[in-house]
Enzyme design. Structure first.
Site, short mmCIF file in Angstrom:
data_model
loop_
_atom_site.label_atom_id
_atom_site.label_comp_id
_atom_site.label_asym_id
_atom_site.label_seq_id
_atom_site.Cartn_x
_atom_site.Cartn_y
_atom_site.Cartn_z
CG LEU A 18 47.11 45.63 48.25
CD1 LEU A 18 48.16 45.07 47.31
CD2 LEU A 18 47.47 47.05 48.67
CD GLN A 20 36.35 42.48 49.75
OE1 GLN A 20 36.68 43.17 50.70
NE2 GLN A 20 35.47 41.49 49.84
N GLY A 21 37.46 40.47 45.38
CA GLY A 21 36.42 40.09 44.43
C GLY A 21 35.50 39.10 45.09
CG PHE A 23 34.98 33.38 43.55
CD1 PHE A 23 33.89 32.80 44.18
CD2 PHE A 23 34.82 33.84 42.25
CE1 PHE A 23 32.67 32.67 43.53
CE2 PHE A 23 33.60 33.72 41.60
CZ PHE A 23 32.53 33.13 42.24
CB ALA A 24 40.47 36.04 45.06
CE LYS A 25 37.72 38.96 51.93
NZ LYS A 25 37.46 38.97 53.39
CE LYS A 41 43.32 35.99 42.26
NZ LYS A 41 43.36 35.91 40.77
CG ASP A 134 38.92 40.54 31.34
OD1 ASP A 134 38.26 41.36 30.67
OD2 ASP A 134 38.80 40.42 32.58
#
Length: 430
Positions: A18, A20-21, A23-25, A41, A134
């Protein structure tokens, strides 16, 4: 692992990715036992360890275990292997609220509904001592019924994270949505900062644009510091008045959550049952074949860490305090030092003793010392905190916590600064 159809610990089936960044997907998944859709996650443990985000990841897990609310993405379970950490979470089929507002402003009643749900969720967090820090449309998801779900608590803080002055000091968030007191780096109330961000979100929902937007980030910060924005005429007058009270640059006079929920425009069409709905706090969600991270001996010499946002904001070009107060009137001074943190603390305690000031509370690499006799504005209290920017390179903040400003400036000029000559590498701004 990343191929469709893989199964995690015989419990969750993976689907398509869906998003991703760094350090994570995040994947679409399915609970094999119940058949329910979920989001998974996946965090790369090695990357998190390498960049020092261990505590942040642990805090996100802890916080999400505390905030069980209909308008907050629920964390079902945390699993871990030697290389990965997995969050099994509630699936929000409707995607990001950002996708809706990027196409233009929403109808008043729709914008109000989302704002009501946002305020309900954020107020619930605050009652648990959690500050999101945030809040923005990209971190607000929608379920299949169009209900708002707050997500991404990676930058959140708990009330226990405050310093000796009872305030948060980490500069973080998305620039266009952060409150002016967060940018000023003088400490801030997490709840009041979240309220400001909620106001920016409301403005975006009603207008389809940001209230503070400029290609020059310094100019944007100046606009934020003065709450310099223009509200289009089509925004209802009641909503404009509410926005003005939320986007108040003074956190002391900024409207509270309680007052927002009592506002006549806010209350229109409000589902009171949903606003009052809460879920009981649950036990920590931990289930793994090994701990998230290998246990280490406590490091009692570690000082507060500094992130990139903090370092950038130290640049003289980003320091907005000069817009409001002269150098000789500031309640806070900073200097850098190449000495060990223990030497800096010892020197500050030595200075306090020579000034006949009592060393008060010590907490990690923070200390506070007070002058016993009261001045015209009460007893003078000076706080010191050390941040590690790099190995053997520290930033030190010396702050007047309370007391007479003239007395503080006098001892700073005549005693503290001269006594620190062997410690200081450079004074900030000089």
């Amino acid at each position: 692992m990343e191929n469709v159809g893989n199964v995690l610990m015989q419990k969750y089936e993976f689907g398509k990715m869906l998003g991703q960044g760094n350090f994570a997907k995040v994947y679409h998944g399915r609970d094999i036992n119940s058949g329910h859709n979920i989001a998974i996650k996946v965090i790369d443990k090695e990357k998190v360890l390498k960049v020092g985000l261990i505590d942040q990841t642990k805090r996100e897990i802890s916080v999400m275990g505390m905030v069980k609310h209909p308008n907050i993405v629920q964390l079902y379970e945390v699993l871990a292997t030697k290389t990965k950490i997995y969050f099994a979470m509630e699936y929000a089929k409707g995607g990001e609220l950002f996708d809706k507002v990027s196409k233009g402003r929403l109808k008043e009643d729709v914008a109000r509904k989302y704002f009501q749900q946002l305020i309900g969720a954020v107020d619930f967090c605050h009652t648990r001592g959690v500050y999101h820090r945030d809040l923005k449309p990209e971190n607000l998801l929608l379920d299949e019924y169009g209900n708002l779900k707050v997500t991404d608590f990676g930058l959140s803080a708990h009330a226990s994270c405050t310093r000796l002055d009872g305030l948060l000091h980490t500069t973080c968030g998305t620039p266009a949505y952060v409150a002016p007191e967060v940018i000023s780096r003088k400490g801030y109330d997490g709840a009041k900062a979240d309220i400001w961000s909620c106001g920016v979100v409301l403005f975006v929902l009603l207008t389809g644009q940001l209230p503070f937007n400029d290609s020059n980030i310094i100019q944007m910060y100046k606009k934020i510091s003065k709450a310099d924005y223009k509200c289009p005429n089509w925004v209802p007058s009641e909503a404009r008045r509410l926005l003005k009270r939320i986007l108040d640059p003074n956190p002391v006079t900024r409207i509270s959550m309680k007052k927002i929920m009592e506002n006549s425009w806010f209350k229109k069409g409000l589902d009171t049952k949903q606003m009052e709905a809460t879920m009981e706090k649950e036990t920590p969600l931990v289930n793994a074949d090994k701990p998230f991270f290998e246990p280490k001996k406590p490091d009692f010499t570690r000082v507060s860490s500094f992130n990139a946002f903090d370092i950038i904001s130290l640049s003289s070009g980003f320091d907005l305090s000069g817009l409001f107060v002269g150098n000789d009137q500031r309640d806070e001074v900073k200097f850098t030092s190449t000495k060990p943190a223990s030497d800096i603390i010892s020197k500050m305690e030595e200075i306090a003793t020579s000034l006949k000031m009592e060393v008060g509370v010590k907490k990690g690499w923070q200390l506070n010392f007070k002058r016993p006799s009261e001045g015209r504005n009460g007893p003078l209290s000076v706080g010191v905190e050390i941040f590690e920017i790099a190995s053997n390179f520290h930033l030190v903040e010396v702050t007047k916590s309370c007391g007479d400003a003239l007395e503080y400036q006098k001892i700073l000029k005549n005693y503290i600064r001269p006594a620190l000559q062997e410690i200081v590498w450079a004074w900030h701004g000089e």
